[in-house]
Design a protein around this motif. Structure first.
Motif, mmCIF file in Angstrom:
data_model
loop_
_atom_site.group_PDB
_atom_site.id
_atom_site.type_symbol
_atom_site.label_atom_id
_atom_site.label_comp_id
_atom_site.label_asym_id
_atom_site.label_seq_id
_atom_site.Cartn_x
_atom_site.Cartn_y
_atom_site.Cartn_z
ATOM 1 N N PRO A 102 4.707 3.994 -3.923
ATOM 2 C CA PRO A 102 4.766 3.877 -2.457
ATOM 3 C C PRO A 102 5.122 5.206 -1.794
ATOM 4 N N VAL A 103 4.429 5.523 -0.719
ATOM 5 C CA VAL A 103 4.745 6.701 0.093
ATOM 6 C C VAL A 103 5.694 6.222 1.190
ATOM 7 N N LYS A 104 6.984 6.245 0.886
ATOM 8 C CA LYS A 104 7.974 5.659 1.798
ATOM 9 C C LYS A 104 8.025 6.388 3.132
ATOM 10 N N GLY A 105 7.734 7.674 3.137
ATOM 11 C CA GLY A 105 7.807 8.439 4.381
ATOM 12 C C GLY A 105 6.789 8.013 5.419
ATOM 13 N N LEU A 106 5.703 7.356 4.984
ATOM 14 C CA LEU A 106 4.693 6.904 5.940
ATOM 15 C C LEU A 106 5.020 5.528 6.511
ATOM 16 N N GLY A 107 5.907 4.798 5.846
ATOM 17 C CA GLY A 107 6.350 3.512 6.385
ATOM 18 C C GLY A 107 5.253 2.467 6.387
ATOM 19 N N LYS A 108 5.306 1.581 7.392
ATOM 20 C CA LYS A 108 4.420 0.418 7.466
ATOM 21 C C LYS A 108 3.840 0.295 8.867
ATOM 22 N N LEU A 109 2.558 -0.071 8.934
ATOM 23 C CA LEU A 109 1.914 -0.353 10.209
ATOM 24 C C LEU A 109 1.704 -1.860 10.341
ATOM 25 N N ASP A 110 1.866 -2.363 11.577
ATOM 26 C CA ASP A 110 1.597 -3.767 11.849
ATOM 27 C C ASP A 110 1.308 -3.902 13.336
ATOM 28 N N ARG A 111 1.326 -5.127 13.839
ATOM 29 C CA ARG A 111 1.016 -5.340 15.255
ATOM 30 C C ARG A 111 2.000 -4.615 16.173
ATOM 31 N N GLN A 112 3.267 -4.619 15.804
ATOM 32 C CA GLN A 112 4.283 -3.989 16.656
ATOM 33 C C GLN A 112 4.241 -2.466 16.554
ATOM 34 N N HIS A 113 3.827 -1.923 15.409
ATOM 35 C CA HIS A 113 3.753 -0.470 15.200
ATOM 36 C C HIS A 113 2.385 -0.161 14.581
ATOM 37 N N PRO A 114 1.309 -0.119 15.407
ATOM 38 C CA PRO A 114 -0.042 0.006 14.845
ATOM 39 C C PRO A 114 -0.473 1.428 14.503
ATOM 40 N N PRO A 158 -2.550 -8.175 10.786
ATOM 41 C CA PRO A 158 -2.721 -7.143 9.761
ATOM 42 C C PRO A 158 -1.472 -6.285 9.590
ATOM 43 N N SER A 159 -1.310 -5.718 8.381
ATOM 44 C CA SER A 159 -0.261 -4.746 8.114
ATOM 45 C C SER A 159 -0.773 -3.776 7.056
ATOM 46 N N VAL A 160 -0.189 -2.583 7.020
ATOM 47 C CA VAL A 160 -0.632 -1.533 6.103
ATOM 48 C C VAL A 160 0.576 -0.808 5.532
ATOM 49 N N THR A 161 0.571 -0.556 4.231
ATOM 50 C CA THR A 161 1.501 0.376 3.602
ATOM 51 C C THR A 161 0.664 1.401 2.851
ATOM 52 N N PHE A 162 1.303 2.458 2.371
ATOM 53 C CA PHE A 162 0.562 3.557 1.760
ATOM 54 C C PHE A 162 1.129 3.873 0.380
ATOM 55 N N GLU A 163 0.225 4.264 -0.539
ATOM 56 C CA GLU A 163 0.614 4.590 -1.904
ATOM 57 C C GLU A 163 -0.092 5.860 -2.351
ATOM 58 N N ASP A 164 0.523 6.545 -3.324
ATOM 59 C CA ASP A 164 -0.163 7.634 -4.006
ATOM 60 C C ASP A 164 -1.222 7.047 -4.936
ATOM 61 N N GLY A 165 -2.002 7.935 -5.548
ATOM 62 C CA GLY A 165 -3.047 7.469 -6.443
ATOM 63 C C GLY A 165 -2.537 6.656 -7.608
ATOM 64 N N SER A 196 10.687 16.412 13.184
ATOM 65 C CA SER A 196 10.977 17.332 12.096
ATOM 66 C C SER A 196 11.178 16.638 10.760
ATOM 67 N N ALA A 197 11.388 15.308 10.782
ATOM 68 C CA ALA A 197 11.613 14.607 9.519
ATOM 69 C C ALA A 197 10.318 14.580 8.732
ATOM 70 N N PRO A 198 10.220 15.240 7.590
ATOM 71 C CA PRO A 198 8.971 15.298 6.839
ATOM 72 C C PRO A 198 8.676 13.973 6.168
ATOM 73 N N SER A 199 7.395 13.737 5.909
ATOM 74 C CA SER A 199 7.017 12.576 5.114
ATOM 75 C C SER A 199 7.578 12.787 3.723
ATOM 76 N N ALA A 200 8.447 11.885 3.289
ATOM 77 C CA ALA A 200 9.238 12.101 2.076
ATOM 78 C C ALA A 200 8.336 12.397 0.895
ATOM 79 N N GLY A 201 8.428 13.602 0.365
ATOM 80 C CA GLY A 201 7.790 13.974 -0.879
ATOM 81 C C GLY A 201 6.307 14.253 -0.773
ATOM 82 N N ARG A 202 5.520 13.290 -0.271
ATOM 83 C CA ARG A 202 4.070 13.385 -0.384
ATOM 84 C C ARG A 202 3.500 14.637 0.266
ATOM 85 N N TYR A 203 3.983 15.060 1.409
ATOM 86 C CA TYR A 203 3.403 16.194 2.111
ATOM 87 C C TYR A 203 4.353 17.376 2.198
ATOM 88 N N ASP A 204 5.450 17.314 1.477
ATOM 89 C CA ASP A 204 6.391 18.432 1.463
ATOM 90 C C ASP A 204 5.944 19.445 0.414
#
Length: 330
Positions: A208-220, A197-204, A41-49
């Motif tokens: 930073p889109v903090k609600g999407l967090g970060k992807l890496d080997r442990q959390h792909p 590899p690692s990934v973070t997400f940003e708006d245009g 239920s925790a929404p992606s902060a801001g970006r998709y609310d």
């Protein structure tokens, strides 16, 4: 008690202890509650609310529209919910479709096949969402007011130059980074280093889109509650890719390749080679390491201990029978 009786008895005690070590994590896992909708239920902060409206319901389905009109322009994200959804309930669940200025019409192909969404007056400051249910009924919903689309420049008669890469690769030591557009006004910041590899997400605008967090080997992979699909493929290999889909339905997946490591930089591995008598064995890390260590031990009790690990469920009963048998030998 004779020496011959003590050896199997000690081995049996080790078997019981090992059984407890194997059973305790399993019992703890069984006691852990299954994933519940509340966890998503925790929404992606801001970006998709945004403003939430139940736009369709039938006997077993509900479709929620999350209406937005921010810097990305007007958007309506369609999400699968229950037919009795009400404000305050879980909403950040599976996306089944979306309409934007770039894609103003969409027909749902799963969950509620045939449900059609249209973004009317998409270029104006007061767009409207039109929903046509599979039974043909039509409803409209006003989106929040926003900025009208900027007029497109007049086309030039001159041939256009070859487009430049939108984002060049930036390198710092053995770490390289590149931003790539994955759709829906979202940038994926792809980073490759010696740790993988690692990934973070940003708006245009690179916020930073903090609600999407970060992807890496442990959390792909992003959780379902993220609102978009993103997963690192082959995270331990030398040529990983990011697989994404920012719209639901039958929208195709996108693939982005991570930048390559600079020359002279080496990708770290995840297994430790152990040389044993001329043979190399890869010993896994983590909970399964215990099994590997048993397999490499030596002595007369190896088979009994390994057998105890594989028969942990009946270890306690076997111990009682073994003790009675040893008592009879004394």
């Amino acid at each position: 008690m004779s020496t011959y009786a003590r050896i199997p008895l000690r081995a049996a005690i080790a078997t019981v202890a090992l059984a407890g070590a194997f059973l305790t994590p399993a019992a703890a896992f069984a006691a852990t509650p299954a994933h519940t909708p509340a966890a998503a239920s925790a929404p992606s902060a801001g970006r998709y609310d945004g403003e939430k409206v139940l736009v369709h319901k039938d006997a077993g389905h509900g479709v929620l529209a999350v209406l937005r009109n921010g810097a990305e322009g007007p958007e309506a994200w369609l999400r699968a919910v229950g037919p009795d959804w009400k404000p305050g309930d879980v909403w950040a669940v599976k996306v089944v479709g979306a309409v934007t200025r770039q894609t103003p019409s969409f027909t749902v192909t799963e969950y509620v096949p045939g449900l059609k969404a249209q973004l009317l007056k998409a270029e104006t400051a007061t767009p409207v969402l039109r929903i046509t249910s599979p039974d043909g009924s039509v409803k409209t919903y006003a989106l929040p007011k926003g900025a009208a689309a900027e007029p497109s420049p007049k086309p030039s008669g001159k041939p256009s130059a070859k487009p430049k890469p939108s984002e060049p690769v930036a390198a710092q030591g053995c770490t390289v980074t590149q931003r790539k557009n994955i759709g829906a006004g979202t940038l994926a910041v792809l980073t490759m280093g010696t740790k993988g590899p690692s990934v973070t997400f940003e708006d245009g605008d690179r916020t930073p889109v903090k609600g999407l967090g970060k992807l890496d080997r442990q959390h792909p992979e992003l959780p379902v509650s993220a609102g978009i699909y993103a997963e690192i493929l082959n995270p331990y290999g030398s040529a990983p890719q990011l697989k994404t889909r920012t719209q639901g339905g039958d929208a195709p997946y996108g693939y982005a390749t991570f930048p390559k490591l600079p020359k002279g930089c080496t990708l770290d591995g995840t297994s430790t080679p152990v040389t044993n008598g001329g043979q190399t064995t890869v010993v896994p890390k983590g909970a399964v390491a215990a099994g590997a260590e048993i397999e490499q031990s030596s002595g007369d009790n190896t088979a009994l201990i390994a057998g105890g690990a594989s028969l942990a469920v009946v270890a306690a009963g076997g111990y009682v029978a073994l003790r009675r048998r040893n008592a009879a030998r004394i």
